[in-house]
Motif scaffolding. Structure first.
Motif, PDB file in Angstrom:
ATOM      1  N   TRP A  92       0.838  -1.208   0.000  1.00  0.00           N
ATOM      2  CA  TRP A  92       0.000   0.000   0.000  1.00  0.00           C
ATOM      3  C   TRP A  92       0.866   1.249   0.000  1.00  0.00           C
ATOM      4  O   TRP A  92       0.611   2.201  -0.743  1.00  0.00           O
ATOM      5  N   PHE A  93       1.919   1.241   0.824  1.00  0.00           N
ATOM      6  CA  PHE A  93       2.851   2.369   0.875  1.00  0.00           C
ATOM      7  C   PHE A  93       3.513   2.595  -0.480  1.00  0.00           C
ATOM      8  O   PHE A  93       3.716   3.735  -0.910  1.00  0.00           O
ATOM      9  N   ALA A  94       3.846   1.505  -1.159  1.00  0.00           N
ATOM     10  CA  ALA A  94       4.584   1.608  -2.419  1.00  0.00           C
ATOM     11  C   ALA A  94       3.694   1.972  -3.597  1.00  0.00           C
ATOM     12  O   ALA A  94       4.172   2.535  -4.587  1.00  0.00           O
ATOM     13  N   LEU A  95       2.409   1.648  -3.524  1.00  0.00           N
ATOM     14  CA  LEU A  95       1.504   1.916  -4.635  1.00  0.00           C
ATOM     15  C   LEU A  95       1.032   3.369  -4.632  1.00  0.00           C
ATOM     16  O   LEU A  95       0.971   4.011  -3.590  1.00  0.00           O
ATOM     17  N   GLY A  96       0.687   3.859  -5.822  1.00  0.00           N
ATOM     18  CA  GLY A  96       0.170   5.218  -5.913  1.00  0.00           C
ATOM     19  C   GLY A  96      -0.862   5.353  -7.009  1.00  0.00           C
ATOM     20  O   GLY A  96      -0.944   6.401  -7.656  1.00  0.00           O
ATOM     21  N   ALA A  97      -1.674   4.312  -7.214  1.00  0.00           N
ATOM     22  CA  ALA A  97      -2.656   4.344  -8.305  1.00  0.00           C
ATOM     23  C   ALA A  97      -3.715   5.420  -8.079  1.00  0.00           C
ATOM     24  O   ALA A  97      -4.032   6.200  -8.979  1.00  0.00           O
ATOM     25  N   LYS A  98      -4.268   5.462  -6.877  1.00  0.00           N
ATOM     26  CA  LYS A  98      -5.306   6.460  -6.604  1.00  0.00           C
ATOM     27  C   LYS A  98      -4.715   7.858  -6.632  1.00  0.00           C
ATOM     28  O   LYS A  98      -5.333   8.800  -7.158  1.00  0.00           O
ATOM     29  N   SER A  99      -3.525   8.008  -6.076  1.00  0.00           N
ATOM     30  CA  SER A  99      -2.870   9.317  -6.087  1.00  0.00           C
ATOM     31  C   SER A  99      -2.591   9.781  -7.511  1.00  0.00           C
ATOM     32  O   SER A  99      -2.755  10.970  -7.830  1.00  0.00           O
ATOM     33  N   LEU A 100      -2.185   8.849  -8.372  1.00  0.00           N
ATOM     34  CA  LEU A 100      -1.931   9.197  -9.764  1.00  0.00           C
ATOM     35  C   LEU A 100      -3.179   9.756 -10.419  1.00  0.00           C
ATOM     36  O   LEU A 100      -3.143  10.796 -11.092  1.00  0.00           O
ATOM     37  N   ARG A 101      -4.303   9.092 -10.209  1.00  0.00           N
ATOM     38  CA  ARG A 101      -5.568   9.584 -10.768  1.00  0.00           C
ATOM     39  C   ARG A 101      -5.938  10.941 -10.170  1.00  0.00           C
ATOM     40  O   ARG A 101      -6.422  11.827 -10.887  1.00  0.00           O
ATOM     41  N   GLU A 102      -5.729  11.102  -8.871  1.00  0.00           N
ATOM     42  CA  GLU A 102      -6.098  12.359  -8.216  1.00  0.00           C
ATOM     43  C   GLU A 102      -5.257  13.531  -8.717  1.00  0.00           C
ATOM     44  O   GLU A 102      -5.692  14.682  -8.636  1.00  0.00           O
ATOM     45  N   HIS A 103      -4.058  13.248  -9.227  1.00  0.00           N
ATOM     46  CA  HIS A 103      -3.211  14.316  -9.757  1.00  0.00           C
ATOM     47  C   HIS A 103      -3.462  14.578 -11.250  1.00  0.00           C
ATOM     48  O   HIS A 103      -3.336  15.716 -11.703  1.00  0.00           O
ATOM     49  N   ILE A 104      -3.788  13.526 -11.994  1.00  0.00           N
ATOM     50  CA  ILE A 104      -3.927  13.662 -13.449  1.00  0.00           C
ATOM     51  C   ILE A 104      -5.327  14.094 -13.862  1.00  0.00           C
ATOM     52  O   ILE A 104      -5.497  14.973 -14.723  1.00  0.00           O
ATOM     53  N   ALA A 105      -6.364  13.499 -13.278  1.00  0.00           N
ATOM     54  CA  ALA A 105      -7.735  13.780 -13.695  1.00  0.00           C
ATOM     55  C   ALA A 105      -8.104  15.265 -13.605  1.00  0.00           C
ATOM     56  O   ALA A 105      -8.769  15.791 -14.512  1.00  0.00           O
ATOM     57  N   PRO A 106      -7.690  15.990 -12.557  1.00  0.00           N
ATOM     58  CA  PRO A 106      -8.035  17.424 -12.508  1.00  0.00           C
ATOM     59  C   PRO A 106      -7.422  18.230 -13.651  1.00  0.00           C
ATOM     60  O   PRO A 106      -7.995  19.260 -14.054  1.00  0.00           O
ATOM     61  N   ILE A 107      -6.296  17.786 -14.182  1.00  0.00           N
ATOM     62  CA  ILE A 107      -5.705  18.479 -15.326  1.00  0.00           C
ATOM     63  C   ILE A 107      -6.630  18.364 -16.532  1.00  0.00           C
ATOM     64  O   ILE A 107      -6.879  19.350 -17.237  1.00  0.00           O
ATOM     65  N   ALA A 108      -7.132  17.166 -16.764  1.00  0.00           N
ATOM     66  CA  ALA A 108      -8.059  16.962 -17.881  1.00  0.00           C
ATOM     67  C   ALA A 108      -9.312  17.806 -17.711  1.00  0.00           C
ATOM     68  O   ALA A 108      -9.815  18.405 -18.681  1.00  0.00           O
ATOM     69  N   ARG A 109      -9.826  17.888 -16.474  1.00  0.00           N
ATOM     70  CA  ARG A 109     -11.028  18.695 -16.236  1.00  0.00           C
ATOM     71  C   ARG A 109     -10.755  20.172 -16.491  1.00  0.00           C
ATOM     72  O   ARG A 109     -11.563  20.865 -17.125  1.00  0.00           O
ATOM     73  N   ALA A 110      -9.628  20.666 -15.985  1.00  0.00           N
ATOM     74  CA  ALA A 110      -9.291  22.070 -16.178  1.00  0.00           C
ATOM     75  C   ALA A 110      -9.122  22.404 -17.660  1.00  0.00           C
ATOM     76  O   ALA A 110      -9.596  23.441 -18.139  1.00  0.00           O
ATOM     77  N   LEU A 111      -8.478  21.516 -18.392  1.00  0.00           N
ATOM     78  CA  LEU A 111      -8.292  21.735 -19.825  1.00  0.00           C
ATOM     79  C   LEU A 111      -9.633  21.700 -20.554  1.00  0.00           C
ATOM     80  O   LEU A 111      -9.873  22.493 -21.474  1.00  0.00           O
ATOM     81  N   SER A 112     -10.500  20.797 -20.176  1.00  0.00           N
ATOM     82  CA  SER A 112     -11.818  20.709 -20.822  1.00  0.00           C
ATOM     83  C   SER A 112     -12.635  21.969 -20.611  1.00  0.00           C
ATOM     84  O   SER A 112     -13.453  22.341 -21.454  1.00  0.00           O
ATOM     85  N   LEU A 113     -12.407  22.635 -19.478  1.00  0.00           N
ATOM     86  CA  LEU A 113     -13.121  23.880 -19.165  1.00  0.00           C
ATOM     87  C   LEU A 113     -12.412  25.109 -19.734  1.00  0.00           C
ATOM     88  O   LEU A 113     -12.888  26.235 -19.558  1.00  0.00           O
ATOM     89  N   GLY A 114     -11.266  24.885 -20.370  1.00  0.00           N
ATOM     90  CA  GLY A 114     -10.510  26.002 -20.928  1.00  0.00           C
ATOM     91  C   GLY A 114      -9.759  26.817 -19.890  1.00  0.00           C
ATOM     92  O   GLY A 114      -9.321  27.945 -20.171  1.00  0.00           O
ATOM     93  N   ASP A 115      -9.576  26.266 -18.690  1.00  0.00           N
ATOM     94  CA  ASP A 115      -8.894  26.970 -17.604  1.00  0.00           C
ATOM     95  C   ASP A 115      -7.402  26.651 -17.658  1.00  0.00           C
ATOM     96  O   ASP A 115      -6.907  25.792 -16.917  1.00  0.00           O
ATOM     97  N   LEU A 116      -6.679  27.344 -18.533  1.00  0.00           N
ATOM     98  CA  LEU A 116      -5.264  27.053 -18.737  1.00  0.00           C
ATOM     99  C   LEU A 116      -4.427  27.378 -17.499  1.00  0.00           C
ATOM    100  O   LEU A 116      -3.451  26.674 -17.211  1.00  0.00           O
ATOM    101  N   ASP A 117      -4.779  28.427 -16.776  1.00  0.00           N
ATOM    102  CA  ASP A 117      -3.997  28.794 -15.592  1.00  0.00           C
ATOM    103  C   ASP A 117      -4.011  27.669 -14.559  1.00  0.00           C
ATOM    104  O   ASP A 117      -2.968  27.287 -14.012  1.00  0.00           O
ATOM    105  N   SER A 118      -5.203  27.135 -14.297  1.00  0.00           N
ATOM    106  CA  SER A 118      -5.298  26.024 -13.350  1.00  0.00           C
ATOM    107  C   SER A 118      -4.584  24.790 -13.885  1.00  0.00           C
ATOM    108  O   SER A 118      -3.894  24.084 -13.142  1.00  0.00           O
TER     109      SER A 118
END
Length: 313
Positions: A92-118
């Motif tokens: 569990w300590f070594a894995l980061g699957a959920k963390s990876l999604r939590e960091h990447i998915a918001p980028i896709a959302r921000a880009l979809s909304l046209g919020d380049l600054d975020s």
């Protein structure tokens, strides 16, 4: 009990993935923060410019060997049931699957909304390149690259070394990968001192990276993934990131790579993949590719005990 049977290893690997999926990384002060602080102090003390390469080797050993040896000792002396709990906790300590999604998915959302600054701010937290002037294409490309490469670093590499050496193996991989991320740069400060961290990470990642690339190929556009892996991977600087990113990009039918600014220097990186320029939808597709690959690995773990019984029958 350190050496796990095929049955125990398979079950504990699945449990570790489930715990990470539900809980994610530890809340509050992550143990890796303390490890990173220790590594920073160690580097400041030993990286004095004199005999930097031997100092880097010593620093790597001092940082990695004690926690891994302690983990090895703990699971060796504990009763089997308690040792299994420790194995799962270490994975569990070594894995980061959920963390990876939590960091990447918001980028896709921000880009979809046209919020380049975020999107720029969010992307800068997960990559070392300069994103201050990046447009949608550059940010999408960076997010896809980070997702694909970290799929290996944060998930499949840890699972591979768990299968080989249980919890201590997964711990060793995570710590080595962290030191590579901290010291493995080709800058004047780290070129010689960070040599050991980069090389150890290359060795530990050699097999997992190719299994990750194969997983991406099998769970997406298989033909294109194999083609890109075979023809493009060798052009990438990293011997392990090349196969992972080429196969992943081919599987997604997306173009990644290209020029990017690192530490104030424009690097003309080769292009990987084929098909379309990266968009926010490719960022989401990359996360889905990783999810399918995780399911593939879990299926393999669940089938291994059956194959073991059949082989021994």
């Amino acid at each position: 009990m350190l050496l796990l049977s095929v049955y125990a290893m398979s079950l504990l690997a699945v449990l570790g993935v489930i715990v990470d999926r539900i809980v994610g990384e530890p809340r509050g002060r992550h143990p890796l923060v303390a490890f990173g602080q220790f590594a920073t102090k160690l580097e400041a003390r030993l990286n004095t410019g004199r005999r930097a390469r031997p100092a880097g080797i010593l620093a790597w050993i001092v940082a990695v060997a004690p926690p891994v040896c302690i983990a090895w000792l703990v699971v060796s002396v504990l009763p089997f049931a308690y040792a299994c709990i420790v194995h799962v906790m270490l994975l569990w300590f070594a894995l980061g699957a959920k963390s990876l999604r939590e960091h990447i998915a918001p980028i896709a959302r921000a880009l979809s909304l046209g919020d380049l600054d975020s999107a720029r701010t969010l992307t800068s937290r997960i990559v070392s390149r300069d994103t201050s002037q990046a447009d949608e294409l550059a940010l999408s490309r960076a997010a896809v690259e980070s997702a694909l490469e970290n799929g290996n670093d944060a998930i499949f590499g840890a699972l591979f070394w768990f299968a080989i050496a249980g919890g201590p193996g997964a711990l060793a991989f995570r710590l080595a990968n962290t030191l590579d991320a901290m010291w493995g740069y080709r800058t004047p400060r780290y070129l010689r001192f960070g040599w050991a961290a980069a090389r150890f990470d290359d060795v530990l990642n050699f097999v997992p990276a190719r299994l990750t690339a194969a997983s991406y190929a099998l769970t997406g556009d298989t033909g294109m993934a194999w083609h890109c892996w075979r023809t493009q991977a060798r052009s990438w600087d990293s011997p392990n990131a090349g196969p992972v990113m080429a196969a992943g990009a081919g599987s997604l039918n997306v173009l990644i790579g290209g020029a990017a600014i690192y530490h104030g220097v424009l690097e003309a990186r080769p292009t990987l993949g084929a098909g379309h320029n990266a968009t926010p939808r490719h960022v989401v597709a990359a996360l889905r590719l990783i999810d399918r690959s995780v399911l593939l690995w879990l299926a393999v773990f669940l089938v291994l005990p059956i194959l073991s019984v059949t082989t021994n029958a």
